[in-house]
Design a protein around this motif. Structure first.
Motif, PDB file in Angstrom:
ATOM      1  N   VAL A 281     150.336  27.346  -3.071  1.00 41.83           N
ATOM      2  CA  VAL A 281     150.700  27.386  -4.484  1.00 41.83           C
ATOM      3  C   VAL A 281     149.567  27.974  -5.319  1.00 41.83           C
ATOM      4  O   VAL A 281     149.789  28.767  -6.226  1.00 41.83           O
ATOM      5  CB  VAL A 281     151.084  25.978  -4.979  1.00 41.83           C
TER       6      VAL A 281
ATOM      7  N   LEU B 269     155.735  26.673 -15.515  1.00 44.17           N
ATOM      8  CA  LEU B 269     155.758  26.095 -14.169  1.00 44.17           C
ATOM      9  C   LEU B 269     157.191  25.847 -13.719  1.00 44.17           C
ATOM     10  O   LEU B 269     157.539  26.047 -12.557  1.00 44.17           O
ATOM     11  CB  LEU B 269     154.966  24.784 -14.134  1.00 44.17           C
ATOM     12  N   ARG B 270     158.030  25.423 -14.653  1.00 41.49           N
ATOM     13  CA  ARG B 270     159.408  25.131 -14.305  1.00 41.49           C
ATOM     14  C   ARG B 270     160.122  26.391 -13.820  1.00 41.49           C
ATOM     15  O   ARG B 270     160.913  26.354 -12.894  1.00 41.49           O
ATOM     16  CB  ARG B 270     160.116  24.546 -15.528  1.00 41.49           C
TER      17      ARG B 270
ATOM     18  N   ARG C  84     158.631  28.893 -12.493  1.00 42.67           N
ATOM     19  CA  ARG C  84     157.783  29.484 -11.442  1.00 42.67           C
ATOM     20  C   ARG C  84     157.092  30.764 -11.886  1.00 42.67           C
ATOM     21  O   ARG C  84     156.942  31.687 -11.110  1.00 42.67           O
ATOM     22  CB  ARG C  84     158.601  29.761 -10.184  1.00 42.67           C
TER      23      ARG C  84
ATOM     24  N   PHE D 248     153.986  31.706 -12.294  1.00 38.58           N
ATOM     25  CA  PHE D 248     152.649  31.166 -12.059  1.00 38.58           C
ATOM     26  C   PHE D 248     151.552  31.975 -12.738  1.00 38.58           C
ATOM     27  O   PHE D 248     150.547  31.412 -13.176  1.00 38.58           O
ATOM     28  CB  PHE D 248     152.388  31.063 -10.562  1.00 38.58           C
TER      29      PHE D 248
ATOM     30  N   MET E 114     151.663  18.090 -13.965  1.00 39.70           N
ATOM     31  CA  MET E 114     152.600  19.218 -13.914  1.00 39.70           C
ATOM     32  C   MET E 114     152.256  20.120 -12.738  1.00 39.70           C
ATOM     33  O   MET E 114     153.151  20.584 -12.023  1.00 39.70           O
ATOM     34  CB  MET E 114     152.502  20.024 -15.210  1.00 39.70           C
TER      35      MET E 114
ATOM     36  N   THR F  18     154.609  20.688  -9.359  1.00 36.84           N
ATOM     37  CA  THR F  18     155.069  21.997  -8.911  1.00 36.84           C
ATOM     38  C   THR F  18     154.698  22.236  -7.450  1.00 36.84           C
ATOM     39  O   THR F  18     155.466  22.778  -6.678  1.00 36.84           O
ATOM     40  CB  THR F  18     154.426  23.103  -9.773  1.00 36.84           C
TER      41      THR F  18
END
Lengths: 260, 259
Positions: A48, A223-224, A226, A228, B124, B128
């Motif tokens: 990530v 973030l929700r 994606r 990034f 958060m 994720t």
């Protein structure tokens, strides 16, 4: 120091370790953090983390900077509200001056502090509408709780002879507070206000999660979905802004406490 | 502060400071849309909301026990993991015992950057990375605890009496032996107090982690809030208040005995 070392007997320490260890294992079991899942963690986090590069500076410039400025304004208004309301409460809350009043005020401020500011914002958002105004009020409420407690402690540790001198010379209680007390405590109180401003800035960053303005909403949304690289811009710019403000505020605080 | 502060030397300076503060305040108030008229306009809606949120829904209370336990689990894991990691971070950032200048600089900056991000940001990020749920919350609070404890603890380590560690060194002890036998035993009581303090912060923090999907009581709060079940929201917030105050009282009394 040596007294403290003597009092901290090793017997206590091993008991405490045992109990905490047992509680830890119970907790890990309860949240289903199995060894296999924990073993996968580093790789997962690494993957990530890789997504956060390159930072989307365009987004940073156009969206994040205004949001950070809003966070700073929010934190500032929250601090001003907190400082103005807490000043009289700090004096009234000092057990050396108003013993009866002090208990009430300290109880209320403890209750205010126990509720995280974001929960205040949950109530205030429907009342005053979505946006930074609700956030500022939430921060203001919580700042009152903390600043009146710290302020009362400052007043309690002050030498009251100057106040008594004013009263002996025929001044009223109010005049005595104005001339005998405030000049002594104001620098320290202002240092606390600045410290609270630093805390409010961090808190204001997360208020966006419940729609109360500031930079937190951006992080949640990026973030929700994606995005990034955009989230990376939010993180980097927030870190820089907080570091810069801590630096300035910290140096002013040290000056205030030195009495310069 | 036994002596009153000297009066301001110049009137100009005072006026300047006041002008700067007033400008900042006006600029901020304008920026966030601070308006009394809006407050008055919304007062009707606000009073309706307050009527709806009272009395709290006590029938909802039994359903909160599970999430509260989860919240405390998260806080405990966060505190313990953070407390363990904070020891090396704090020691390396304490000037007198840090092995060399480069480690010290790097670790200090690492600590400062860690401290800038609030706990909910970490929540958060971890939500994720590892998915929604209490594990994300526990990881977030671990990082947050490292930030809190290492800062306070490194200041304690910097203030120790260096004679003991130097004696260990002089007897041929390694760096690890110097830290473990000479430095840390002097500061364990402070360490324990900081860990308790961080636990208090974590309990309070863990209550809201659920707002971003990181487990605990906040998850329920978020669903009830989204459904405008405000009498339940009130119930949740009241119980948060009680739990937090209780744990703070216990922890504070332990801390007083340690300090």
């Amino acid at each position: 120091m040596s007294a403290a070392v003597r009092r901290f007997r090793p017997g206590y320490a091993s008991w405490a370790t045992l109990i905490v260890g047992a509680l830890l294992i119970w907790s890990l079991w309860a949240i289903e953090a199995s060894p296999e899942r924990l073993a996968r963690l580093p790789a997962q986090l690494g993957t990530v983390l890789g997504f956060f590069w390159p930072v989307d500076w365009h987004y940073g410039h156009t969206r994040v900077v205004p949001a950070i400025i809003e966070s700073i304004q929010l934190a500032w208004i929250g601090t001003i509200i907190g400082a103005l309301i807490s000043l009289p409460l700090a004096v009234l809350g000092a057990s050396t001056l108003f013993p009866w009043c002090s208990r009430v005020i300290k109880g209320i401020s403890a209750a205010i502090r126990a509720v995280p500011e974001i929960l205040w914002a949950i109530y205030l958002v429907p009342i005053v509408g979505l946006g930074p105004f609700a956030g500022a009020l939430a921060l203001g409420i919580n700042s009152v709780g903390m600043l009146s407690k710290l302020g009362a402690e400052v007043v309690e540790s002050t030498d009251l002879s100057a106040m008594q001198a004013v009263e002996a010379a025929g001044g009223s209680k109010l005049v005595a507070i104005r001339l005998g007390l405030l000049p002594q405590v104001l620098p320290e109180l202002m240092a606390h206000w600045l410290f609270r401003f630093e805390l409010n800035l961090r808190a204001s960053a997360v208020l966006g999660v419940v729609g109360a303005g500031g930079v937190g909403g951006l992080l949640l949304n990026t973030l929700r979905y994606r995005q990034f690289e955009m989230a990376a811009a939010v993180l980097v710019l927030t870190v820089l802004a907080v570091l810069a403000i801590d630096l300035v505020s910290g140096s002013i605080r040290r000056k205030l406490l030195r009495g310069g | 502060m036994s002596r009153p502060a000297p009066p301001p030397r110049q009137l100009g300076l005072t006026l300047g400071v006041i002008a700067v503060l007033a400008t900042m305040t006006l600029w901020s108030a304008h920026g966030i849309g601070f308006s009394v008229s809006e407050l008055v306009c919304n007062a009707a809606g606000g009073s309706r909301l307050l009527r709806e949120s009272w009395p709290p829904d006590f029938a909802f209370l039994p359903r909160l026990i599970g999430p509260f336990l989860e919240t405390l689990h998260i806080a405990l894991i966060g505190t313990v993991v953070g407390a363990i990691i904070a020891i090396p971070v704090a020691v390396l950032a304490a000037r007198p015992v840090s092995p060399n200048w480069l480690t010290w600089i790097i670790d200090r900056n690492f600590m400062n950057i860690l401290r800038t991000l609030p706990d909910l940001f970490w929540a958060m990020l971890f939500a994720t990375a590892v998915g929604f749920g209490p594990l994300a919350g526990a990881l977030a609070l671990s990082v947050f605890s490292v930030a809190v404890i290492s800062k306070l603890f490194s200041e304690s380590v910097e203030a120790i009496d260096m004679h003991l560690p130097e004696a260990v060194r002089a007897c041929g002890g390694s760096w690890l032996q110097m830290v473990g036998l000479g430095a840390l035993p002097q500061v364990w009581p402070q360490y324990a107090a900081y860990v308790m303090y961080s636990f208090e912060l974590n309990v309070r923090g863990s209550m809201v982690l659920g707002l971003v999907g990181a487990g605990g009581i906040g998850m329920i709060l978020e669903t009830q809030r989204a459904n405008f079940e405000y009498e339940r929201v009130t119930m949740i917030i009241l119980s948060v208040l009680v739990v937090v105050l209780l744990i703070e009282q216990v922890s504070a009394s332990v801390r007083r005995r340690l300090a």
